[in-house]
Write a protein that holds these residues in place. Structure first.
Motif, PDB file in Angstrom:
ATOM      1  N   ILE A 156       0.856  -1.185   0.000  1.00 40.98           N
ATOM      2  CA  ILE A 156       0.000   0.000   0.000  1.00 40.98           C
ATOM      3  C   ILE A 156       0.893   1.236   0.000  1.00 40.98           C
ATOM      4  N   ALA A 157       0.608   2.145  -0.923  1.00 43.03           N
ATOM      5  CA  ALA A 157       1.356   3.405  -0.995  1.00 43.03           C
ATOM      6  C   ALA A 157       0.374   4.568  -0.952  1.00 43.03           C
ATOM      7  N   SER A 158       0.636   5.522  -0.075  1.00 42.73           N
ATOM      8  CA  SER A 158      -0.251   6.684   0.022  1.00 42.73           C
ATOM      9  C   SER A 158       0.556   7.968   0.111  1.00 42.73           C
ATOM     10  N   PRO A 159       0.057   9.017  -0.532  1.00 48.66           N
ATOM     11  CA  PRO A 159       0.617  10.336  -0.242  1.00 48.66           C
ATOM     12  C   PRO A 159       0.174  10.782   1.140  1.00 48.66           C
ATOM     13  N   GLY A 160       0.952  11.635   1.742  1.00 47.50           N
ATOM     14  CA  GLY A 160       0.568  12.197   3.030  1.00 47.50           C
ATOM     15  C   GLY A 160      -0.262  13.446   2.824  1.00 47.50           C
ATOM     16  N   TYR A 161      -1.548  13.350   3.128  1.00 43.96           N
ATOM     17  CA  TYR A 161      -2.438  14.497   2.999  1.00 43.96           C
ATOM     18  C   TYR A 161      -2.845  14.973   4.394  1.00 43.96           C
ATOM     19  N   HIS A 162      -2.410  16.160   4.767  1.00 47.96           N
ATOM     20  CA  HIS A 162      -2.778  16.754   6.052  1.00 47.96           C
ATOM     21  C   HIS A 162      -2.483  15.801   7.208  1.00 47.96           C
ATOM     22  N   GLY A 163      -1.339  15.145   7.133  1.00 43.31           N
ATOM     23  CA  GLY A 163      -0.876  14.325   8.244  1.00 43.31           C
ATOM     24  C   GLY A 163      -1.352  12.896   8.248  1.00 43.31           C
ATOM     25  N   SER A 164      -2.042  12.449   7.186  1.00 43.32           N
ATOM     26  CA  SER A 164      -2.527  11.072   7.175  1.00 43.32           C
ATOM     27  C   SER A 164      -2.634  10.586   5.729  1.00 43.32           C
ATOM     28  N   ILE A 165      -3.280   9.437   5.536  1.00 43.49           N
ATOM     29  CA  ILE A 165      -3.383   8.870   4.193  1.00 43.49           C
ATOM     30  C   ILE A 165      -4.449   9.613   3.396  1.00 43.49           C
ATOM     31  N   SER A 166      -4.392   9.462   2.092  1.00 46.73           N
ATOM     32  CA  SER A 166      -5.353  10.140   1.226  1.00 46.73           C
ATOM     33  C   SER A 166      -6.722   9.463   1.293  1.00 46.73           C
ATOM     34  N   GLY A 167      -7.756  10.229   0.974  1.00 49.47           N
ATOM     35  CA  GLY A 167      -9.110   9.693   0.993  1.00 49.47           C
ATOM     36  C   GLY A 167      -9.316   8.593  -0.023  1.00 49.47           C
ATOM     37  N   VAL A 168      -8.679   8.703  -1.186  1.00 50.49           N
ATOM     38  CA  VAL A 168      -8.889   7.702  -2.231  1.00 50.49           C
ATOM     39  C   VAL A 168      -8.291   6.353  -1.830  1.00 50.49           C
ATOM     40  N   VAL A 169      -7.149   6.365  -1.151  1.00 51.43           N
ATOM     41  CA  VAL A 169      -6.563   5.111  -0.664  1.00 51.43           C
ATOM     42  C   VAL A 169      -7.417   4.544   0.466  1.00 51.43           C
ATOM     43  N   LYS A 170      -7.862   5.399   1.381  1.00 55.86           N
ATOM     44  CA  LYS A 170      -8.713   4.926   2.480  1.00 55.86           C
ATOM     45  C   LYS A 170     -10.011   4.332   1.961  1.00 55.86           C
TER      46      LYS A 170
ATOM     47  N   GLY B 124       3.383  -4.496   2.702  1.00 56.52           N
ATOM     48  CA  GLY B 124       4.424  -3.484   2.626  1.00 56.52           C
ATOM     49  C   GLY B 124       3.817  -2.098   2.586  1.00 56.52           C
ATOM     50  N   LEU B 125       4.525  -1.113   3.159  1.00 53.95           N
ATOM     51  CA  LEU B 125       3.973   0.242   3.280  1.00 53.95           C
ATOM     52  C   LEU B 125       4.934   1.279   2.698  1.00 53.95           C
ATOM     53  N   ILE B 126       4.337   2.239   1.982  1.00 52.58           N
ATOM     54  CA  ILE B 126       5.096   3.336   1.385  1.00 52.58           C
ATOM     55  C   ILE B 126       4.316   4.629   1.624  1.00 52.58           C
ATOM     56  N   ALA B 127       5.009   5.674   2.050  1.00 46.45           N
ATOM     57  CA  ALA B 127       4.390   6.992   2.184  1.00 46.45           C
ATOM     58  C   ALA B 127       5.243   8.007   1.444  1.00 46.45           C
ATOM     59  N   THR B 128       4.592   8.873   0.689  1.00 47.40           N
ATOM     60  CA  THR B 128       5.278   9.981   0.038  1.00 47.40           C
ATOM     61  C   THR B 128       4.643  11.285   0.520  1.00 47.40           C
ATOM     62  N   ALA B 129       5.467  12.280   0.757  1.00 50.03           N
ATOM     63  CA  ALA B 129       4.926  13.572   1.188  1.00 50.03           C
ATOM     64  C   ALA B 129       5.956  14.654   0.913  1.00 50.03           C
ATOM     65  N   TYR B 130       5.476  15.882   0.828  1.00 50.00           N
ATOM     66  CA  TYR B 130       6.352  17.019   0.575  1.00 50.00           C
ATOM     67  C   TYR B 130       6.916  17.505   1.907  1.00 50.00           C
ATOM     68  N   GLY B 131       7.768  16.666   2.496  1.00 51.99           N
ATOM     69  CA  GLY B 131       8.350  16.954   3.807  1.00 51.99           C
ATOM     70  C   GLY B 131       8.352  15.699   4.654  1.00 51.99           C
ATOM     71  N   TRP B 132       9.241  15.651   5.651  1.00 52.67           N
ATOM     72  CA  TRP B 132       9.413  14.425   6.428  1.00 52.67           C
ATOM     73  C   TRP B 132       8.309  14.186   7.438  1.00 52.67           C
ATOM     74  N   GLN B 133       7.758  15.246   8.029  1.00 53.81           N
ATOM     75  CA  GLN B 133       6.791  15.049   9.111  1.00 53.81           C
ATOM     76  C   GLN B 133       5.590  14.221   8.654  1.00 53.81           C
ATOM     77  N   ALA B 134       5.054  14.540   7.494  1.00 56.20           N
ATOM     78  CA  ALA B 134       3.866  13.845   7.010  1.00 56.20           C
ATOM     79  C   ALA B 134       4.168  12.398   6.618  1.00 56.20           C
TER      80      ALA B 134
END
Length: 200
Positions: free
Chosen positions: A87-101, A125-135
């Motif tokens: 599962i791969a999700s972008p980080g949207y506002h500190g969590s996974i995206s709505g479309v992945v959820k 397996g888990l993957i997260a992408t975000a524009y910054g490390w915190q997310a």
């Protein structure tokens, strides 16, 4: 049934399913997921990707719906046949995206399956992408929590990708070779643990 789905059914090798991406074109998240899936494929597994375009076709999950769309049925039936998931999700506002959820919520259809409920005992397996490390960290944590709720086994290594630093190429690579190796490790781990999940 799509040609890809028919080809998968005729192939008896174990299956790794990738879920992730964003609506509106091929994203960094989807490119990262493809690298991990390809690494699992190199280990002898079939692979199937449900990217942003596929997830955009899934209606908002309605637990009371009496009928499911062909796209919903294809998604759930493919996951039922899987030996492992990435599962791969972008980080949207500190969590996974709505479309992945939304896609993961659809797995409630497997709640009463007799052979395997949800993702029981399956390596994920888990993957997260975000524009910054915190997310990236909070998104990985959210994904782990969801996988636990679905009774799956998150693999030990999760890839956190800072898309402000790492750029993905159309040909399947990335600007940072270390990131490519991290993503390949995700794919290799699900491939390694998938046979253990089938042991009784």
């Amino acid at each position: 049934m799509s040609g890809e789905a028919e080809a998968l059914q005729s192939d008896e090798r174990p299956l790794v399913v990738g879920i992730g991406g964003t609506i509106g074109g091929v994203s960094s998240t989807e490119r990262a997921l493809r690298i991990a899936l390809d690494a699992a494929g190199e280990q002898g597994f079939r692979i199937r990707l449900f990217g942003g375009a596929d997830m955009a076709k899934l209606p908002l999950y309605d637990p009371k719906a009496h009928e499911r769309t062909p796209e919903e049925r294809d998604f759930v039936d493919t996951v039922r046949r899987a030996s492992a998931i990435i599962i791969a999700s972008p980080g949207y506002h500190g969590s996974i995206s709505g479309v992945v959820k939304n896609a993961l919520d659809l797995l409630e259809e497997t709640a009463r399956d007799s052979e395997r409920t949800y993702l029981a005992d399956m390596p994920v397996g888990l993957i997260a992408t975000a524009y910054g490390w915190q997310a990236t960290g909070s998104t990985i944590a959210a994904l782990r929590s969801i996988v636990h709720a679905l009774r799956g086994w998150p693999t030990p290594f999760a890839a956190a990708i800072n898309s402000a630093i790492t750029k993905f190429h159309d040909d399947g690579g990335a600007s940072d070779p270390a990131v490519v190796e991290q993503l390949r490790m995700v794919g290799k781990q699900v491939a390694r643990f998938a046979p253990l999940a089938r042991m009784e």
